[in-house]
Design a protein around this motif. Structure first.
Motif, PDB file in Angstrom:
ATOM      1  N   ALA A  13       0.817  -1.210   0.000  1.00 25.82           N
ATOM      2  CA  ALA A  13       0.000   0.000   0.000  1.00 25.82           C
ATOM      3  C   ALA A  13       0.858   1.271   0.000  1.00 25.82           C
ATOM      4  N   SER A  14       1.789   1.365   0.934  1.00 25.74           N
ATOM      5  CA  SER A  14       2.553   2.614   1.048  1.00 25.74           C
ATOM      6  C   SER A  14       3.554   2.764  -0.090  1.00 25.74           C
ATOM      7  N   GLY A  15       4.193   1.658  -0.480  1.00 24.56           N
ATOM      8  CA  GLY A  15       5.200   1.714  -1.535  1.00 24.56           C
ATOM      9  C   GLY A  15       4.591   2.152  -2.860  1.00 24.56           C
ATOM     10  N   LEU A  32      10.875  -2.483  -6.150  1.00 25.51           N
ATOM     11  CA  LEU A  32      11.387  -3.861  -6.067  1.00 25.51           C
ATOM     12  C   LEU A  32      10.557  -4.633  -5.048  1.00 25.51           C
ATOM     13  N   GLU A  33       9.981  -5.736  -5.478  1.00 26.42           N
ATOM     14  CA  GLU A  33       9.060  -6.504  -4.624  1.00 26.42           C
ATOM     15  C   GLU A  33       9.523  -7.957  -4.552  1.00 26.42           C
ATOM     16  N   LEU A  34       9.547  -8.447  -3.314  1.00 24.49           N
ATOM     17  CA  LEU A  34       9.990  -9.826  -3.086  1.00 24.49           C
ATOM     18  C   LEU A  34       8.988 -10.856  -3.621  1.00 24.49           C
ATOM     19  N   CYS A  50     -11.399  -4.851   1.373  1.00 22.87           N
ATOM     20  CA  CYS A  50     -10.492  -3.747   1.710  1.00 22.87           C
ATOM     21  C   CYS A  50     -11.193  -2.566   2.398  1.00 22.87           C
ATOM     22  N   ASN A  51     -11.010  -2.496   3.682  1.00 23.68           N
ATOM     23  CA  ASN A  51     -11.483  -1.335   4.453  1.00 23.68           C
ATOM     24  C   ASN A  51     -10.421  -0.247   4.254  1.00 23.68           C
ATOM     25  N   PHE A  52     -10.572   0.512   3.153  1.00 23.09           N
ATOM     26  CA  PHE A  52      -9.453   1.324   2.648  1.00 23.09           C
ATOM     27  C   PHE A  52      -9.225   2.619   3.410  1.00 23.09           C
ATOM     28  N   ALA A 170       5.732 -11.602   4.636  1.00 24.19           N
ATOM     29  CA  ALA A 170       6.219 -10.543   5.533  1.00 24.19           C
ATOM     30  C   ALA A 170       7.649 -10.870   5.978  1.00 24.19           C
ATOM     31  N   THR A 171       8.495  -9.843   5.997  1.00 25.72           N
ATOM     32  CA  THR A 171       9.889 -10.061   6.414  1.00 25.72           C
ATOM     33  C   THR A 171      10.338  -8.935   7.345  1.00 25.72           C
ATOM     34  N   PRO A 172      11.385  -9.203   8.153  1.00 23.87           N
ATOM     35  CA  PRO A 172      11.922  -8.133   9.022  1.00 23.87           C
ATOM     36  C   PRO A 172      12.899  -7.231   8.275  1.00 23.87           C
ATOM     37  N   GLY A 365       4.842   3.667   5.918  1.00 26.26           N
ATOM     38  CA  GLY A 365       3.878   2.585   6.168  1.00 26.26           C
ATOM     39  C   GLY A 365       4.116   1.888   7.491  1.00 26.26           C
ATOM     40  N   GLU A 366       3.790   0.623   7.493  1.00 28.04           N
ATOM     41  CA  GLU A 366       3.735  -0.132   8.741  1.00 28.04           C
ATOM     42  C   GLU A 366       5.105  -0.430   9.343  1.00 28.04           C
ATOM     43  N   VAL A 367       6.158  -0.333   8.560  1.00 22.73           N
ATOM     44  CA  VAL A 367       7.499  -0.593   9.095  1.00 22.73           C
ATOM     45  C   VAL A 367       7.850   0.434  10.177  1.00 22.73           C
ATOM     46  N   ASN A 378      -4.999   1.712   9.241  1.00 18.31           N
ATOM     47  CA  ASN A 378      -3.648   1.308   8.832  1.00 18.31           C
ATOM     48  C   ASN A 378      -3.409   1.593   7.353  1.00 18.31           C
ATOM     49  N   PHE A 379      -4.442   1.367   6.535  1.00 21.13           N
ATOM     50  CA  PHE A 379      -4.276   1.760   5.127  1.00 21.13           C
ATOM     51  C   PHE A 379      -4.144   3.273   5.016  1.00 21.13           C
ATOM     52  N   GLN A 380      -4.927   4.030   5.781  1.00 24.72           N
ATOM     53  CA  GLN A 380      -4.817   5.484   5.668  1.00 24.72           C
ATOM     54  C   GLN A 380      -3.395   5.934   6.027  1.00 24.72           C
TER      55      GLN A 380
HETATM   56  P1  FDA Z   1       2.443  -3.965   3.037  1.00 25.50           P
HETATM   57  O1  FDA Z   1       2.516  -5.181   3.895  1.00 25.50           O
HETATM   58  O2  FDA Z   1       1.162  -3.609   2.394  1.00 25.50           O
HETATM   59  O3  FDA Z   1       3.523  -4.069   1.882  1.00 25.50           O
HETATM   60  C1  FDA Z   1       4.853  -4.447   2.118  1.00 25.50           C
HETATM   61  C2  FDA Z   1       5.381  -5.046   0.831  1.00 25.50           C
HETATM   62  O4  FDA Z   1       6.786  -5.245   0.980  1.00 25.50           O
HETATM   63  C3  FDA Z   1       4.768  -6.411   0.544  1.00 25.50           C
HETATM   64  O5  FDA Z   1       4.345  -6.453  -0.794  1.00 25.50           O
HETATM   65  C4  FDA Z   1       5.909  -7.381   0.815  1.00 25.50           C
HETATM   66  O6  FDA Z   1       5.849  -8.546   0.013  1.00 25.50           O
HETATM   67  C5  FDA Z   1       7.115  -6.509   0.454  1.00 25.50           C
HETATM   68  N1  FDA Z   1       8.361  -6.961   1.071  1.00 25.50           N
HETATM   69  C6  FDA Z   1       8.558  -7.411   2.334  1.00 25.50           C
HETATM   70  N2  FDA Z   1       9.855  -7.714   2.500  1.00 25.50           N
HETATM   71  C7  FDA Z   1      10.482  -7.437   1.333  1.00 25.50           C
HETATM   72  C8  FDA Z   1      11.824  -7.554   0.880  1.00 25.50           C
HETATM   73  N3  FDA Z   1      12.788  -8.032   1.675  1.00 25.50           N
HETATM   74  N4  FDA Z   1      12.128  -7.177  -0.383  1.00 25.50           N
HETATM   75  C9  FDA Z   1      11.162  -6.698  -1.220  1.00 25.50           C
HETATM   76  N5  FDA Z   1       9.872  -6.578  -0.852  1.00 25.50           N
HETATM   77  C10 FDA Z   1       9.537  -6.948   0.416  1.00 25.50           C
HETATM   78  N6  FDA Z   1      -5.671  -2.325   7.203  1.00 25.50           N
HETATM   79  C11 FDA Z   1      -6.716  -1.508   6.955  1.00 25.50           C
HETATM   80  O7  FDA Z   1      -6.586  -0.301   7.090  1.00 25.50           O
HETATM   81  N7  FDA Z   1      -7.926  -2.032   6.557  1.00 25.50           N
HETATM   82  C12 FDA Z   1      -8.123  -3.374   6.384  1.00 25.50           C
HETATM   83  O8  FDA Z   1      -9.200  -3.811   5.939  1.00 25.50           O
HETATM   84  C13 FDA Z   1      -7.042  -4.239   6.688  1.00 25.50           C
HETATM   85  N8  FDA Z   1      -7.205  -5.587   6.629  1.00 25.50           N
HETATM   86  C14 FDA Z   1      -6.140  -6.416   6.841  1.00 25.50           C
HETATM   87  C15 FDA Z   1      -6.325  -7.798   6.777  1.00 25.50           C
HETATM   88  C16 FDA Z   1      -5.247  -8.644   6.998  1.00 25.50           C
HETATM   89  C17 FDA Z   1      -5.460 -10.127   6.966  1.00 25.50           C
HETATM   90  C18 FDA Z   1      -3.965  -8.100   7.252  1.00 25.50           C
HETATM   91  C19 FDA Z   1      -2.770  -8.993   7.436  1.00 25.50           C
HETATM   92  C20 FDA Z   1      -3.785  -6.737   7.332  1.00 25.50           C
HETATM   93  C21 FDA Z   1      -4.872  -5.880   7.154  1.00 25.50           C
HETATM   94  N9  FDA Z   1      -4.725  -4.490   7.260  1.00 25.50           N
HETATM   95  C22 FDA Z   1      -5.806  -3.674   7.045  1.00 25.50           C
HETATM   96  C23 FDA Z   1      -3.413  -3.874   7.546  1.00 25.50           C
HETATM   97  C24 FDA Z   1      -2.788  -3.374   6.216  1.00 25.50           C
HETATM   98  O9  FDA Z   1      -2.807  -4.423   5.271  1.00 25.50           O
HETATM   99  C25 FDA Z   1      -1.365  -2.917   6.428  1.00 25.50           C
HETATM  100  O10 FDA Z   1      -1.273  -2.036   7.513  1.00 25.50           O
HETATM  101  C26 FDA Z   1      -0.833  -2.224   5.174  1.00 25.50           C
HETATM  102  O11 FDA Z   1      -0.850  -3.129   4.088  1.00 25.50           O
HETATM  103  C27 FDA Z   1       0.577  -1.708   5.401  1.00 25.50           C
HETATM  104  O12 FDA Z   1       1.061  -1.195   4.211  1.00 25.50           O
HETATM  105  P2  FDA Z   1       2.624  -1.235   3.922  1.00 25.50           P
HETATM  106  O13 FDA Z   1       2.817  -0.681   2.571  1.00 25.50           O
HETATM  107  O14 FDA Z   1       3.375  -0.644   5.029  1.00 25.50           O
HETATM  108  O15 FDA Z   1       2.994  -2.789   3.938  1.00 25.50           O
END
Ligand code: FDA
Length: 393
Positions: A13-15, A32-34, A50-52, A170-172, A365-367, A378-380
């Protein structure tokens, strides 16, 4: 070697939001996406709808060691701004309780919108990319080495999300990069996650599996009035997910199973108006029988209302309106929606999302150590923080 202005790591989402905004500014952006697909969490979010975002977004809806940090980004790219995008793309959506906005059809609509925007501004997304090492060179450029290709850029954005749902990739990674650059990372834990129970409670309450009811759950100063769901593993439902963001191991939860009535007062009235009714009959009008049987001893349940002493009414009220339970743990990252803790916001500019001490390095984003409530928050945060970084990278 690929030379580019901006590398965004993570096509979530954030990227994607950051890449779009940087692309609009004519920056050359590589994402770049894993994983094999972009935006996997978007697709699985909100039960596939998606509760966007949320009609009401306030800094108080977020948890962070620096509670002021989120204010700037949330006020510069708001829920209304994101809603404008959704409306421009004619994505059908609806409001659910507490102002939560969901797609009518599918979360795919949101992801497709973001990917179309990426496309229209020339953002290049490379999937299945395993980053091996990142180096900060003396010319202040970042060298990103992957198995297949090396990238050189002046702006590097870490958008790799948190640790929840490791099965989805998900990764650290983001935390490790922060540490590599000397940035503090607050300890992480699973958030918006169901609770598991102590063995005795689990045995007692397993019979209640499937029961859902409105409750008010409190932990220390925080409380939420939402649905509680008993499961065969423990306690779930929106109320429990919300409070899990505030709960720490060893703490108890206090649950009011009848948050909309003053139970003691109600029982006192019924002592005279329904004096011959059994307590269990009176309570069965308010709560599932199975639940009542778990909370109150049978002898008392068989008493007539008239026979209840003031002390007994207080005790019954305590069991139902101040039910206290000490969870064993949470279900952890396996089922958590978010990750609490993360990259220390004090090291980051709340305006640009750039690191104070490492020019050109951004976290979004979430990191970051910013975690929202359940309800689109969290999406916002992902949209707002990604948008901000996109203006500066
Ligand atoms: P996000 O997780 O979206 O993206 C990170 C990206 O980085 C992923 O594509 C991942 O594969 C990639 N990545 C990780 N490690 C990497 C590496 N080493 N190299 C390259 N790429 C790598 N929130 C909300 O507001 N409403 C909702 O309805 C929901 N529902 C929901 C359901 C479920 C089951 C989950 C698990 C989570 C939610 N959330 C949510 C939370 C929401 O999904 C979350 O907060 C956001 O996706 C965070 O966005 P980011 O871009 O930070 O990380």
């Amino acid at each position: 070697m690929v030379e580019t202005d901006v590398v965004v790591i993570g096509a979530g989402a954030s990227g994607l939001m950051c890449a779009i905004e940087a692309g609009k500014r004519k920056r050359n952006v590589k994402v770049l996406e894993l994983a094999a697909k972009p935006g996997k969490k978007i697709l699985m979010s909100g039960g596939g709808r998606c509760n966007f975002t949320n009609y009401s977004v306030e800094p108080d809806n977020y948890i962070s060691h620096n509670p002021h940090f989120c204010k700037s980004a949330l006020s510069r790219f708001t829920q209304w701004d994101f809603l404008d995008w959704v409306q421009r793309y004619r994505i059908p959506y609806h409001e659910r309780e507490f102002g939560r906005l969901f797609c009518n059809d599918s979360a795919k609509d949101i992801l497709n919108m973001l990917l179309t925007e990426c496309d229209s501004v020339g953002v290049d997304i490379t999937l299945n990319t395993h980053i091996e090492v990142i180096e900060h060179r003396s010319d202040r450029q970042f060298l990103i080495k992957t198995k297949l290709q090396n990238y050189l850029c002046r702006s590097l954005v870490i958008a790799t999300g948190g640790l929840s749902i490791p099965k989805m990739g998900a990764t650290p990674f983001g935390y490790k990069i922060a540490e590599q650059f000397g940035i503090k990372v607050w300890p992480t834990s699973a958030g918006l996650v169901p609770f598991t129970l102590q063995p005795d409670d689990k045995q007692l309450l397993s019979e209640l599996s499937g029961i859902a009811l409105l409750c008010r759950v409190s932990c220390l100063e925080q409380s939420f009035t939402e649905n509680l769901l008993f499961t065969h593993r423990g306690l779930s439902g929106p109320a429990m997910l919300q409070i899990s963001n505030y709960w720490r191991p060893g703490q108890s939860l206090t649950i009011d199973l009848l948050p909309e009535i003053d139970l003691a007062e109600y029982l006192r009235q019924l002592k005279t108006t329904k004096s011959k009714a059994a307590l269990k009959t009176v309570l069965a009008e308010l709560l599932p029988k199975r639940l009542i049987a778990c909370l109150i001893e049978e002898k008392l349940l068989n008493s007539n209302m008239a026979d209840l002493s003031a002390a007994q009414i207080d005790a019954i009220t305590d069991c139902i309106s101040h039910w206290t339970i000490k969870p064993n743990a949470t279900e952890g990252y396996r089922t958590a929606e978010v990750t609490l803790g993360g990259v220390d916001c004090n090291a980051i500019s709340s305006k640009t999302m750039g690191c104070h001490d490492v020019p050109g390095l951004y976290f979004i984003g979430e990191v970051l150590d910013v975690t929202g409530w359940l309800g689109g928050y969290n999406f916002q945060w992902a949209w707002s923080s990604g948008w901000c970084a996109g203006q500066y990278v």
